[in-house]
Design a protein around this motif. Structure first.
Motif, mmCIF file in Angstrom:
data_model
loop_
_atom_site.group_PDB
_atom_site.id
_atom_site.type_symbol
_atom_site.label_atom_id
_atom_site.label_comp_id
_atom_site.label_asym_id
_atom_site.label_seq_id
_atom_site.Cartn_x
_atom_site.Cartn_y
_atom_site.Cartn_z
ATOM 1 N N PHE A 65 -48.706 56.578 -6.887
ATOM 2 C CA PHE A 65 -49.183 55.593 -7.876
ATOM 3 C C PHE A 65 -48.027 55.202 -8.796
ATOM 4 O O PHE A 65 -47.332 56.076 -9.309
ATOM 5 C CB PHE A 65 -50.252 56.187 -8.796
ATOM 6 C CG PHE A 65 -51.498 56.685 -8.119
ATOM 7 C CD1 PHE A 65 -51.539 57.949 -7.538
ATOM 8 C CD2 PHE A 65 -52.647 55.909 -8.094
ATOM 9 C CE1 PHE A 65 -52.703 58.422 -6.946
ATOM 10 C CE2 PHE A 65 -53.818 56.381 -7.506
ATOM 11 C CZ PHE A 65 -53.841 57.637 -6.934
ATOM 12 N N GLU A 119 -51.390 54.747 -0.040
ATOM 13 C CA GLU A 119 -51.929 55.990 0.514
ATOM 14 C C GLU A 119 -51.228 56.273 1.821
ATOM 15 O O GLU A 119 -50.856 55.342 2.544
ATOM 16 C CB GLU A 119 -53.427 55.835 0.806
ATOM 17 C CG GLU A 119 -54.292 55.792 -0.429
ATOM 18 C CD GLU A 119 -55.709 55.307 -0.138
ATOM 19 O OE1 GLU A 119 -56.543 55.406 -1.018
ATOM 20 O OE2 GLU A 119 -55.955 54.794 0.978
ATOM 21 N N GLN A 147 -51.063 60.217 -1.767
ATOM 22 C CA GLN A 147 -51.100 58.910 -2.424
ATOM 23 C C GLN A 147 -50.044 58.872 -3.512
ATOM 24 O O GLN A 147 -49.830 59.855 -4.226
ATOM 25 C CB GLN A 147 -52.501 58.635 -3.009
ATOM 26 C CG GLN A 147 -52.628 57.228 -3.583
ATOM 27 C CD GLN A 147 -54.060 56.789 -3.830
ATOM 28 O OE1 GLN A 147 -54.990 57.580 -3.768
ATOM 29 N NE2 GLN A 147 -54.240 55.502 -4.119
ATOM 30 N N GLU A 185 -56.861 60.280 4.265
ATOM 31 C CA GLU A 185 -55.857 60.103 3.207
ATOM 32 C C GLU A 185 -55.261 61.459 2.866
ATOM 33 O O GLU A 185 -55.922 62.298 2.268
ATOM 34 C CB GLU A 185 -56.512 59.491 1.968
ATOM 35 C CG GLU A 185 -55.540 59.333 0.818
ATOM 36 C CD GLU A 185 -56.228 59.306 -0.538
ATOM 37 O OE1 GLU A 185 -57.318 58.738 -0.656
ATOM 38 O OE2 GLU A 185 -55.635 59.865 -1.481
HETATM 39 MG MG MG Z 1 -56.104 59.077 -3.457
#
Ligand code: MG
Ligand code: ATP
Length: 573
Positions: free
Chosen positions: A412, A209, A410, A407
């Motif tokens: 992934f 993040e 982010q 945040e």
């Molecule tokens: Mg997130």
């Protein structure tokens, strides 16, 4: 633009729902209006900042070979059935029906749609990698919408997705986006930290993040005071205290502990330290009961349980489930003598520990001298605890410190979570059908703009970083009844525009104090004021909002001064 014509109104009173300063300032500066809970109109000043951020993102992504697309907001349920998320995404997913009764949802994220889009085009490994992104309105029916654009229900997200031929290439794409995000938030002039993060409902097994540091942030971050280690609380690790006690194993002994459920009470009663206890809690992991064991002085970290089991949901079991599984009332669970065979998970801090205490799975009783392997075995072992500030860094001999963050983005690493289920495949070099390896990457556009305000404001108002300021400079004619002042101000405004400065002129028939206050509130990085006196001296009063510095600058030097200041600010970071 003339300020008199900007569609906005500065406010003195703000709606009560605004409890953090950035939200209040968005209202006070006339940047947003609320339409419904968590749903806002973006007025021109807000939208200018948003577009600027979008352009920074676009530039950094295009430079790295990403391509922009635009997918629909409304998504058919069939795709969500394929990925399996239709059933467990929960009430955050706003489901709707069309006139024929077909099920749809408003997209909270676009993994399903993009995977479908790519599989329809993808044939050969030669086409990959793809990295596609969009700016799009997302809808998440958040349980508690709050903080304005930070946790809205409808919000603008930049979401991007990468498709690669194998894990190695997919990880390269991941780190390329990680680096792009660093570049984007640096260019925004924000103080931020990338932190190790849990993956939650999106899934996958590696994630970071990007957290803008601010006290009002909802996330707790732990970072090392010595090395670069930083993680969200959900993911934070610490050094495991290895527990070879060197004692003799004693024999099991049941102790009567009437009505004592909390570890602290039993510890006091038995005159033993809480660290000798196995805190035993039963969770439903994807609806299956699991006994989770952590040291008596620590708390279970549900996000770690979710990550370990790659589960879609984790929740504390009800009293009824606990009784069914242990045969005892809540508060007396333990690893020895469970009524029903269920999965057990032991925290690393407990391995090798001798003669521990836990519930006896019999109401009002505890067992002492429990030893792993002699009295029970755990199905899985791992890191399941919440880590706190002051604990040791997992990677060096430093100490963990905590701070709060917002945040804003982010990234992934998804692996084949979606491509496998949805069969997004291609023919590889050897002629074999292979599924693509994916990553996904989000930035909350509105949230980032508001985070910039949260991090950069004072009592007077917003202090925009140059890169996100709706306008870079304001010209303030202080006496609208003096033609010379008005003329000089408009001349300056024209020269600034010609020099490529995004300037406005506050041509409203208002007092000087009023204009200064509004200029401070809206947060233009540079204010250039004209009064008769300064004009007579051939100067303008220039104020830098960020530092409050004021200088009288010769009229012919103002444009250069502003241009240099702007360049310096934009190149910073
Ligand atoms: Mg997130
Ligand atoms: P959070 O944990 O804050 O609910 P998330 O981790 O569920 O967010 P992601 O799925 O990672 O969110 O979405 C990508 C980005 O979209 C987030 O980093 C955040 O900046 C933004 N975002 C998510 N939810 C919201 C929201 N309700 N309002 C505004 N922005 C949001």
């Amino acid at each position: 633009m003339k300020v008199s014509q900007i569609f906005f109104q500065t406010l003195k009173e703000v709606p009560k729902e605004a409890v953090i300063e950035s939200h209040r300032l968005l209202y006070r500066a006339g940047m947003i209006q609320k339409l419904a809970s968590g749903i806002y109109n973006y007025l021109p000043l807000a939208l200018r900042s948003i577009r600027k951020l979008e352009n920074i993102i676009r530039e950094e992504l295009n430079k790295r070979g990403c391509q922009e697309v635009l997918m629909p907001t409304v998504q058919p349920s069939e795709l969500w059935m394929e990925s399996g998320r239709w059933n467990y995404y929960g009430p955050e997913l706003l489901r709707i029906k069309d006139r024929k009764g077909g099920d749809f949802c408003l997209g909270p994220t676009h993994e399903e749609v993009i995977t479908d889009m790519v599989r329809k085009n993808l044939r050969s490994y030669k086409q990959l990698p793809y990295n596609l992104y969009q700016f799009q309105g997302k809808f998440r029916d958040e349980i508690r919408p709050r903080f304005g654009l930070m946790r809205g229900r409808e919000f603008i997200m930049k979401d991007g997705y990468s498709f690669d031929i194998n894990e190695e290439k997919a990880k390269e794409s991941y780190w390329k986006m990680y680096e792009a995000y660093n570049a984007i938030f640096s260019r925004c002039g924000l103080k931020f930290k990338p932190v190790d993060a849990a993956t939650g409902a999106i899934g996958g097994d590696m994630s970071h993040e990007f957290q803008v540091l601010a006290d009002a942030g909802e996330d707790l971050i732990l970072s090392c005071n010595k090395c670069g280690y930083a993680a969200n609380l959900e993911k934070a690790r610490t050094k495991v205290i290895s527990g070879i006690d060197g004692q003799e194993m004693k024999s099991l002994n049941e102790v009567h502990t009437p009505s004592m459920k909390a570890v602290e009470d039993v510890a006091k009663f038995m005159n033993r330290p809480v660290t000798d206890f196995i805190k035993s809690m039963i969770f439903l992991v994807d609806n299956e009961p699991v006994l989770v064991m952590v040291p008596g002085d620590r708390e279970v970290n549900e996000a770690k349980i979710q990550a370990y089991f790659k589960a879609d949901s984790v929740a504390l079991a009800s009293d009824a489930v606990i009784e069914e599984v242990t045969g005892a009332a809540t508060g007396f669970a333990g690893p020895v003598g469970l009524k029903k065979k269920i999965k057990t998970a032991l925290d690393n801090n407990l391995t090798g520990r001798i003669n521990l205490v836990a519930g006896a799975n019999r109401t009002d009783h505890h067992l002492e001298n429990i030893n792993e392997n002699r009295d029970f075995t755990a199905d899985v072992k791992g890191d399941f605890v919440i880590v706190k500030a002051g604990e040791r860094c997992p990677d060096c001999d430093g100490t963990l410190e905590e701070c709060r963050g917002i945040e804003v983005g982010q990234v992934f690493y998804l692996g084949t979570k979606y491509s496998q289920k949805m069969n997004c495949s291609f023919v590889d070099e050897a002629g074999k059908s292979t599924v693509a390896v994916m990553g996904c990457y989000g930035i909350g556009v509105g949230r980032t703009v508001q985070a910039a305000i949260e991090q950069n404001h004072d009592e007077q108002g917003i202090i925009w970083p140059m890169a996100l300021a709706p306008y870079e400079a304001v010209v303030l004619p202080l006496q609208m009844n003096k033609d010379t002042v008005v003329k000089a101000s408009f001349d300056m405004y024209g020269s600034l525009l010609e020099a490529g400065i995004e300037a406005v002129i506050d041509d409203r028939d208002e007092r000087a104090g009023f204009k200064f206050n509004d200029a401070d509130l809206i947060g233009y990085p540079v204010q250039i004021a004209f009064g008769q006196k300064s004009l007579d001296n051939g100067v303008a009063e220039v104020k830098i909002r960020k530092t409050g510095e004021k200088a009288e600058i010769k009229l012919e030097e103002v444009v250069n001064f502003v241009r240099n200041f702007k360049e310096k600010e934009l190149n910073r970071g």
